[in-house]
Design a protein around this motif. Structure first.
Motif, mmCIF file in Angstrom:
data_model
loop_
_atom_site.group_PDB
_atom_site.id
_atom_site.type_symbol
_atom_site.label_atom_id
_atom_site.label_comp_id
_atom_site.label_asym_id
_atom_site.label_seq_id
_atom_site.Cartn_x
_atom_site.Cartn_y
_atom_site.Cartn_z
ATOM 1 N N CYS A 265 0.813 -1.220 0.000
ATOM 2 C CA CYS A 265 0.000 0.000 0.000
ATOM 3 C C CYS A 265 0.843 1.265 0.000
ATOM 4 C CB CYS A 265 -0.935 0.002 1.218
ATOM 5 S SG CYS A 265 -2.204 -1.290 1.184
ATOM 6 N N PRO A 268 2.710 2.760 -4.075
ATOM 7 C CA PRO A 268 2.188 3.833 -4.940
ATOM 8 C C PRO A 268 2.493 5.234 -4.422
ATOM 9 C CG PRO A 268 0.552 2.113 -4.664
ATOM 10 C CD PRO A 268 1.649 1.816 -3.687
ATOM 11 N N GLU A 269 2.546 5.426 -3.115
ATOM 12 C CA GLU A 269 2.895 6.733 -2.568
ATOM 13 C C GLU A 269 4.309 7.128 -2.958
ATOM 14 O OE1 GLU A 269 2.682 10.292 -0.380
ATOM 15 O OE2 GLU A 269 1.098 8.911 -1.004
ATOM 16 N N ASN A 270 5.235 6.176 -2.886
ATOM 17 C CA ASN A 270 6.611 6.463 -3.285
ATOM 18 C C ASN A 270 6.727 6.684 -4.787
ATOM 19 O OD1 ASN A 270 8.513 5.961 -0.768
ATOM 20 N ND2 ASN A 270 6.960 4.367 -0.704
ATOM 21 N N CYS A 272 4.386 7.946 -6.642
ATOM 22 C CA CYS A 272 3.827 9.278 -6.865
ATOM 23 C C CYS A 272 4.841 10.358 -6.523
ATOM 24 C CB CYS A 272 2.552 9.448 -6.043
ATOM 25 S SG CYS A 272 1.707 11.028 -6.277
ATOM 26 N N HIS A 292 -2.047 10.270 -7.248
ATOM 27 C CA HIS A 292 -2.074 10.738 -5.860
ATOM 28 C C HIS A 292 -3.317 10.231 -5.133
ATOM 29 C CE1 HIS A 292 -1.272 13.280 -2.424
ATOM 30 N NE2 HIS A 292 -2.457 13.851 -2.540
ATOM 31 N N SER A 295 -2.853 6.534 -4.283
ATOM 32 C CA SER A 295 -1.942 6.343 -3.148
ATOM 33 C C SER A 295 -2.633 6.648 -1.830
ATOM 34 C CB SER A 295 -0.703 7.220 -3.323
ATOM 35 O OG SER A 295 -1.038 8.600 -3.269
ATOM 36 N N GLN A 296 -3.495 7.668 -1.814
ATOM 37 C CA GLN A 296 -4.218 7.990 -0.581
ATOM 38 C C GLN A 296 -5.245 6.914 -0.246
ATOM 39 O OE1 GLN A 296 -5.521 12.148 -1.412
ATOM 40 N NE2 GLN A 296 -4.456 12.622 0.495
#
Length: 365
Positions: A265, A268-270, A272, A292, A295-296
């Motif tokens: 999980c 995707p934040e990294n 982005c 974004h 990722s949230q």
């Protein structure tokens, strides 16, 4: 803050974007219901069951408290912004929501590391039938270190966020879209301005190293060491210790599963962050916004899936909820005694085996 009558209706008139609004709303509602229910169940099991009050369960309940707070506060605000392109409460939520999200990464990271250390300690004492008993002061100190460390490390997020208004859409009545961007205010004091610049420059690799590499590598190393200890204890243990060793191995696998879900999980934040830093000019703004949002939503999904994994993979948690759900008239004394004995011997229990003659405390979840 705008009046509610000025917020655009994302569901009318029906356009291609309306279906996306319905999908986001339904998916977010599912995450919210499952996450709130499962996290509350974990907290009830730990708080109301005397045989489940160990340091490991205290860490898991602490994680459930934080995940529940994030789902209750951040998820509705993020969905509201995605549907209306407006930040409810304006600048306050623009700064606080990213702060809480980054702090949640810190809480999860430090909790996983603490669980790995605690599992290794339990594996070294697997033949003693019970975990090392810790008092409330020691447990509270560990939880305080996790919370204070995560909150302090996330503080720079408050310095680098600003709310900007842009005119979006090319229709006859262009709408004003509010975006929360990474931009340091020039009105900050010199010390805070320099701190914000330093954090902004190092944020990409800091988040990747601290909130992804650290828990991943630490969990892999600790789990391998714990599994080796468990195998060594299994070869030299007596026949009566087999059940305890099996439960220790189960908990070690559960910690690995939690780390895998967390890593999946957070990736995707990294991605982005890296796309924003190195490929922002070549990626369409709509694609960046979608990445974004994904990722949230995955962060919220992790907060909902974690307690569900615990309830499904850990028999003591499942049995505790089952025992709590029975009525006193329908429950059999033999079944209750069997369940209580398993909780005493589980890697979650802080109760000595010699105390099994005492009556089990009620668990009313």
């Amino acid at each position: 803050v705008k009046d509610l009558q000025y917020f655009p209706n994302p569901f009318y008139p029906v356009t291609s974007e309306t279906y996306g609004a319905y999908a986001i709303t339904c998916f977010s509602l599912l995450i919210f219901v499952v996450g709130v229910t499962a996290n509350v169940a974990i907290m009830c099991v730990v708080c109301h069951n005397y045989y489940m009050r160990s340091i490991s369960n205290a860490l898991l309940a602490n994680l459930a408290v934080w995940d529940l707070a994030m789902l209750l506060f951040c998820l509705p605000l993020v969905v509201f912004h995605e549907l209306t392109k407006t930040w409810l409460l304006g600048q306050f939520t623009c700064k606080v929501v990213p702060y809480i999200e980054v702090a949640s990464l810190g809480v999860t990271t430090f909790t996983l590391c603490a669980l790995c250390i605690d599992r290794f300690r339990a594996a070294t004492n697997v033949q003693m039938y019970y975990e090392m008993i810790e008092n409330c002061t020691s447990t509270a100190a560990k939880l305080a270190v996790i919370w204070i460390g995560a909150l302090l490390l996330a503080l720079p997020e408050l310095l680098i966020r600003q709310l900007v208004a842009e005119n979006g859409g090319g229709s006859e009545e262009p709408s004003e879209e509010q975006r929360c961007v990474v931009r340091i205010s020039s009105t900050l004091p010199d010390t805070l301005y320099v701190l914000g610049l330093t954090y902004e420059g190092a944020r990409l690799w800091w988040c990747f190293g601290c909130y992804f590499c650290l828990p991943t590598l630490f969990t892999i190393g600790s789990s391998l060491a714990t599994a080796r200890r468990i195998r060594r204890a299994e070869r030299g243990c007596a026949r009566g210790n087999k059940k305890q060793i099996r439960l220790e191995s189960q908990m070690n696998c559960t910690v690995v599963a939690l780390a895998i879900v967390y890593g999946a999980c957070v990736v995707p934040e990294n991605v982005c962050n890296m796309a924003s830093a190195y490929m922002a000019a070549g990626v369409p703004p709509a694609t960046m916004a979608l990445l974004h949002l994904i990722s949230q939503l995955l962060l919220f999904l992790r907060a909902a899936v974690t307690p569900v994994l615990l309830l499904c993979l850990c028999r003591p948690f499942g049995r505790s909820c089952g025992l709590a759900g029975r009525s006193s008239a329908a429950a059999s004394d033999d079944n209750e005694h069997e369940c209580t004995t398993e909780l005493e011997l589980s890697p979650f229990s802080t109760i000595r085996r010699e105390m099994s003659n005492y009556t089990a405390a009620g668990s009313h979840c």
